[in-house]
Design a protein around this motif. Structure first.
Motif, PDB file in Angstrom:
ATOM      1  N   ILE A 242       0.868  -1.222  -0.165  1.00 52.42           N
ATOM      2  CA  ILE A 242       0.142   0.047   0.153  1.00 52.42           C
ATOM      3  C   ILE A 242       0.695   1.383  -0.022  1.00 52.42           C
ATOM      4  CG2 ILE A 242      -0.297  -0.110   2.578  1.00 52.42           C
ATOM      5  CD1 ILE A 242      -3.011   0.776   1.952  1.00 52.42           C
ATOM      6  N   ALA A 243       1.872   1.203   0.559  1.00 53.04           N
ATOM      7  CA  ALA A 243       2.881   2.393   0.611  1.00 53.04           C
ATOM      8  C   ALA A 243       3.431   2.674  -0.631  1.00 53.04           C
ATOM      9  CB  ALA A 243       3.877   2.054   1.443  1.00 53.04           C
ATOM     10  N   THR A 244       3.842   1.705  -1.584  1.00 53.72           N
ATOM     11  CA  THR A 244       4.127   1.682  -2.759  1.00 53.72           C
ATOM     12  C   THR A 244       3.024   2.347  -3.708  1.00 53.72           C
ATOM     13  OG1 THR A 244       5.781  -0.171  -2.306  1.00 53.72           O
ATOM     14  CG2 THR A 244       5.346   0.630  -4.586  1.00 53.72           C
ATOM     15  N   LEU A 245       1.824   1.648  -3.595  1.00 55.16           N
ATOM     16  CA  LEU A 245       0.859   2.272  -4.109  1.00 55.16           C
ATOM     17  C   LEU A 245       0.599   3.763  -3.992  1.00 55.16           C
ATOM     18  CD1 LEU A 245      -1.750   1.595  -6.078  1.00 55.16           C
ATOM     19  CD2 LEU A 245      -2.857   0.879  -4.175  1.00 55.16           C
ATOM     20  N   ILE A 246       0.555   4.100  -2.743  1.00 56.75           N
ATOM     21  CA  ILE A 246       0.286   5.448  -2.582  1.00 56.75           C
ATOM     22  C   ILE A 246       1.457   6.292  -3.408  1.00 56.75           C
ATOM     23  CG2 ILE A 246       0.637   7.344  -0.665  1.00 56.75           C
ATOM     24  CD1 ILE A 246      -0.906   5.439   1.088  1.00 56.75           C
ATOM     25  N   ASN A 247       2.674   6.119  -3.286  1.00 59.87           N
ATOM     26  CA  ASN A 247       3.786   6.505  -4.065  1.00 59.87           C
ATOM     27  C   ASN A 247       3.554   6.700  -5.388  1.00 59.87           C
ATOM     28  OD1 ASN A 247       6.585   7.681  -4.098  1.00 59.87           O
ATOM     29  ND2 ASN A 247       6.860   5.739  -5.642  1.00 59.87           N
ATOM     30  N   GLN A 248       3.062   5.632  -6.007  1.00 62.24           N
ATOM     31  CA  GLN A 248       2.753   5.707  -7.573  1.00 62.24           C
ATOM     32  C   GLN A 248       1.551   6.701  -7.742  1.00 62.24           C
ATOM     33  OE1 GLN A 248       2.031   1.536  -8.417  1.00 62.24           O
ATOM     34  NE2 GLN A 248       4.153   0.956  -8.429  1.00 62.24           N
ATOM     35  N   GLN A 249       0.319   6.709  -6.997  1.00 65.85           N
ATOM     36  CA  GLN A 249      -0.606   7.467  -7.180  1.00 65.85           C
ATOM     37  C   GLN A 249      -0.119   8.990  -7.138  1.00 65.85           C
ATOM     38  OE1 GLN A 249      -3.659   6.007  -4.404  1.00 65.85           O
ATOM     39  NE2 GLN A 249      -4.485   4.673  -5.916  1.00 65.85           N
ATOM     40  N   VAL A 250       0.612   9.289  -6.176  1.00 66.04           N
ATOM     41  CA  VAL A 250       0.924  10.617  -6.150  1.00 66.04           C
ATOM     42  C   VAL A 250       2.096  11.192  -7.259  1.00 66.04           C
ATOM     43  CG1 VAL A 250       2.117  12.270  -4.619  1.00 66.04           C
ATOM     44  CG2 VAL A 250       0.691  10.786  -3.691  1.00 66.04           C
ATOM     45  N   THR A 251       3.123  10.395  -7.344  1.00 66.80           N
ATOM     46  CA  THR A 251       4.192  10.718  -8.304  1.00 66.80           C
ATOM     47  C   THR A 251       4.102  10.757  -9.864  1.00 66.80           C
ATOM     48  OG1 THR A 251       5.538   8.593  -8.067  1.00 66.80           O
ATOM     49  CG2 THR A 251       5.764  10.478  -6.519  1.00 66.80           C
ATOM     50  N   LYS A 252       3.131   9.568 -10.090  1.00 65.75           N
ATOM     51  CA  LYS A 252       3.135   8.977 -11.641  1.00 65.75           C
ATOM     52  C   LYS A 252       1.626   9.442 -11.949  1.00 65.75           C
ATOM     53  CE  LYS A 252       6.320   5.130 -11.198  1.00 65.75           C
ATOM     54  NZ  LYS A 252       6.478   3.650 -11.424  1.00 65.75           N
ATOM     55  N   GLU A 253       0.588   9.165 -11.291  1.00 66.27           N
ATOM     56  CA  GLU A 253      -0.800   9.674 -11.854  1.00 66.27           C
ATOM     57  C   GLU A 253      -1.513  10.627 -11.288  1.00 66.27           C
ATOM     58  OE1 GLU A 253      -3.229   6.022 -10.482  1.00 66.27           O
ATOM     59  OE2 GLU A 253      -1.625   4.652 -11.006  1.00 66.27           O
ATOM     60  N   ASN A 254      -0.498  11.632 -10.498  1.00 69.63           N
ATOM     61  CA  ASN A 254      -1.180  12.769  -9.911  1.00 69.63           C
ATOM     62  C   ASN A 254      -2.495  12.555  -9.081  1.00 69.63           C
ATOM     63  OD1 ASN A 254      -0.794  15.546  -9.161  1.00 69.63           O
ATOM     64  ND2 ASN A 254      -1.804  15.970 -10.886  1.00 69.63           N
ATOM     65  N   TRP A 256      -4.215  12.578  -5.829  1.00 71.99           N
ATOM     66  CA  TRP A 256      -3.947  13.057  -4.591  1.00 71.99           C
ATOM     67  C   TRP A 256      -5.127  12.374  -3.864  1.00 71.99           C
ATOM     68  CZ3 TRP A 256       0.283  14.998  -2.280  1.00 71.99           C
ATOM     69  CH2 TRP A 256       1.471  15.418  -3.030  1.00 71.99           C
ATOM     70  N   ASN A 257      -6.414  12.483  -4.249  1.00 70.75           N
ATOM     71  CA  ASN A 257      -7.601  12.130  -3.498  1.00 70.75           C
ATOM     72  C   ASN A 257      -7.557  10.639  -3.112  1.00 70.75           C
ATOM     73  OD1 ASN A 257      -8.568  14.208  -5.782  1.00 70.75           O
ATOM     74  ND2 ASN A 257      -9.496  14.496  -4.080  1.00 70.75           N
ATOM     75  N   GLY A 258      -7.343   9.819  -4.158  1.00 73.01           N
ATOM     76  CA  GLY A 258      -7.283   8.378  -4.279  1.00 73.01           C
ATOM     77  C   GLY A 258      -5.929   8.116  -3.225  1.00 73.01           C
ATOM     78  N   ALA A 259      -4.859   8.511  -3.395  1.00 68.95           N
ATOM     79  CA  ALA A 259      -3.544   8.373  -2.270  1.00 68.95           C
ATOM     80  C   ALA A 259      -3.960   8.701  -0.793  1.00 68.95           C
ATOM     81  CB  ALA A 259      -2.505   9.193  -2.811  1.00 68.95           C
ATOM     82  N   ALA A 260      -4.896   9.983  -0.725  1.00 72.55           N
ATOM     83  CA  ALA A 260      -5.199  10.041   0.564  1.00 72.55           C
ATOM     84  C   ALA A 260      -6.129   9.212   1.299  1.00 72.55           C
ATOM     85  CB  ALA A 260      -6.120  11.545   0.672  1.00 72.55           C
ATOM     86  N   ALA A 261      -7.021   8.696   0.452  1.00 71.79           N
ATOM     87  CA  ALA A 261      -8.103   7.448   1.095  1.00 71.79           C
ATOM     88  C   ALA A 261      -7.267   6.422   1.362  1.00 71.79           C
ATOM     89  CB  ALA A 261      -9.074   7.201  -0.240  1.00 71.79           C
ATOM     90  N   GLN A 262      -6.195   5.914   0.611  1.00 71.42           N
ATOM     91  CA  GLN A 262      -5.152   4.870   1.033  1.00 71.42           C
ATOM     92  C   GLN A 262      -4.727   5.086   2.178  1.00 71.42           C
ATOM     93  OE1 GLN A 262      -5.020   1.788  -0.665  1.00 71.42           O
ATOM     94  NE2 GLN A 262      -5.935   2.128  -2.452  1.00 71.42           N
ATOM     95  N   GLY A 263      -4.289   6.541   2.324  1.00 69.41           N
ATOM     96  CA  GLY A 263      -3.321   6.697   3.504  1.00 69.41           C
ATOM     97  C   GLY A 263      -4.310   6.621   4.905  1.00 69.41           C
ATOM     98  N   VAL A 264      -5.695   7.051   4.736  1.00 69.32           N
ATOM     99  CA  VAL A 264      -6.423   6.986   5.886  1.00 69.32           C
ATOM    100  C   VAL A 264      -6.767   5.524   6.169  1.00 69.32           C
ATOM    101  CG1 VAL A 264      -8.934   7.537   6.629  1.00 69.32           C
ATOM    102  CG2 VAL A 264      -7.587   9.317   5.232  1.00 69.32           C
TER     103      VAL A 264
END
Length: 293
Positions: A242-254, A256-264
């Motif tokens: 999940i940490a790798t997925l958050i990094n991919q969503q922020v850095t490659k897909e831009n 942020w909303n999906g990455a925030a949900a994963q982080g929560v």
């Protein structure tokens, strides 16, 4: 009388604030409170709000539904599975190592613990690359084992080996403290009454260290949930956590909303694990108190 108590109630906070000791305490605590609000509370609430927003600013639960379906759900399950495997292996190796160290004399035990702890101060990135060199096709492990080379990298086995090595010092430190606190006279008394080694271990020693085992396992599991470096470098596409997925969503897909949900979601899992650690510690303390009385 009720009126007197009601009238005196508002005066009590004013009386406390009038104390110089209270005012000095508030003054000292203020920087810490501001620090926590700015660097912890505000980011958490910002992330929570971001996870509930559409790009146009309207509220939605779409990002949580997306995080719990399809590929994202598979990543979450992979994260939970690898974290559980890491926790179990850390407990097994940590228990054996801590048990051996706890039987040593204080001087040798201190040196052994130093050997366990010092590698932890080396960068996790450096240690991960060290494992990659050792587990590679031309590495020390494959060169030492006949029948190789074995596939030890870029799969789940490699990730579990790497993460277990990172979590092992935490497990050993926690278990060592618990094992050193066991009253050895209880074991000697059981032996003098004719109990065998298996009976002493299963009915006396193991229940005494069980809270420490549970806490160490939960701690390893919690730390593994959000671990990034080792799974990213030693795993393959099927071991995305999940940490790798958050990094991919922020850095490659831009995204942020999906990455925030994963982080929560990761935060909720972590808090649940911490609550379990607290519960286990409380149960262990109450059990120790009852046995002591």
């Amino acid at each position: 009388m009720v009126a007197t108590l009601t009238a005196g109630a508002p005066a009590r906070p004013r009386k406390l604030l009038a104390s110089r000791k209270t005012r000095v305490g508030i003054l000292y605590a203020l920087p810490v409170v501001v620090y926590l609000l700015v660097l912890f509370v505000y980011p958490i609430f910002s992330t929570l709000l971001l996870s509930l927003q559409n790009p146009d600013g309207s509220l939605t639960l779409h990002w949580y539904a997306d995080a719990l379906t399809g590929v994202n759900l598979s990543v979450l399950i992979t994260t939970l599975r690898i974290s559980a495997e890491t926790a179990v292996l850390s407990l097994v190796f940590g228990f054996v190592l801590a048990q051996a160290i706890s039987r040593l004399k204080p001087l040798w035990a201190g040196l052994a613990m130093l050997v366990v702890v010092v590698p932890h101060f080396v960068s996790a990135l450096v240690r991960t690359y060290g494992w990659i060199i050792m587990l590679g096709d031309k590495g020390l492990v494959n060169e030492s084992i006949p029948g190789g080379p074995f596939k030890l990298l870029y799969n789940e086995l490699g990730v579990v080996i790497g993460t277990t090595s990172m979590m092992l010092p935490y497990t050993v430190l926690l278990l060592y403290g618990v094992m050193r606190g066991v009253d050895r006279r209880l074991l000697a008394a059981a032996a003098s009454m004719g109990a065998g080694r298996v009976t002493i271990f299963s009915r006396i020693y193991l229940p005494l260290v069980a809270p420490g085992l549970a806490s160490a396992g939960l701690l390893s599991f919690i730390l593994s949930l959000g671990y990034y470096i080792t799974p990213a470098l030693m795993g393959g596409p099927n071991q995305t956590m999940i940490a790798t997925l958050i990094n991919q969503q922020v850095t490659k897909e831009n995204q942020w909303n999906g990455a925030a949900a994963q982080g929560v979601i990761l935060l909720v899992l972590t808090l649940a694990g911490l609550l379990l650690v607290k519960l286990v510690s409380s149960l262990g303390a109450s059990r120790k108190k009852r046995s002591g009385s």
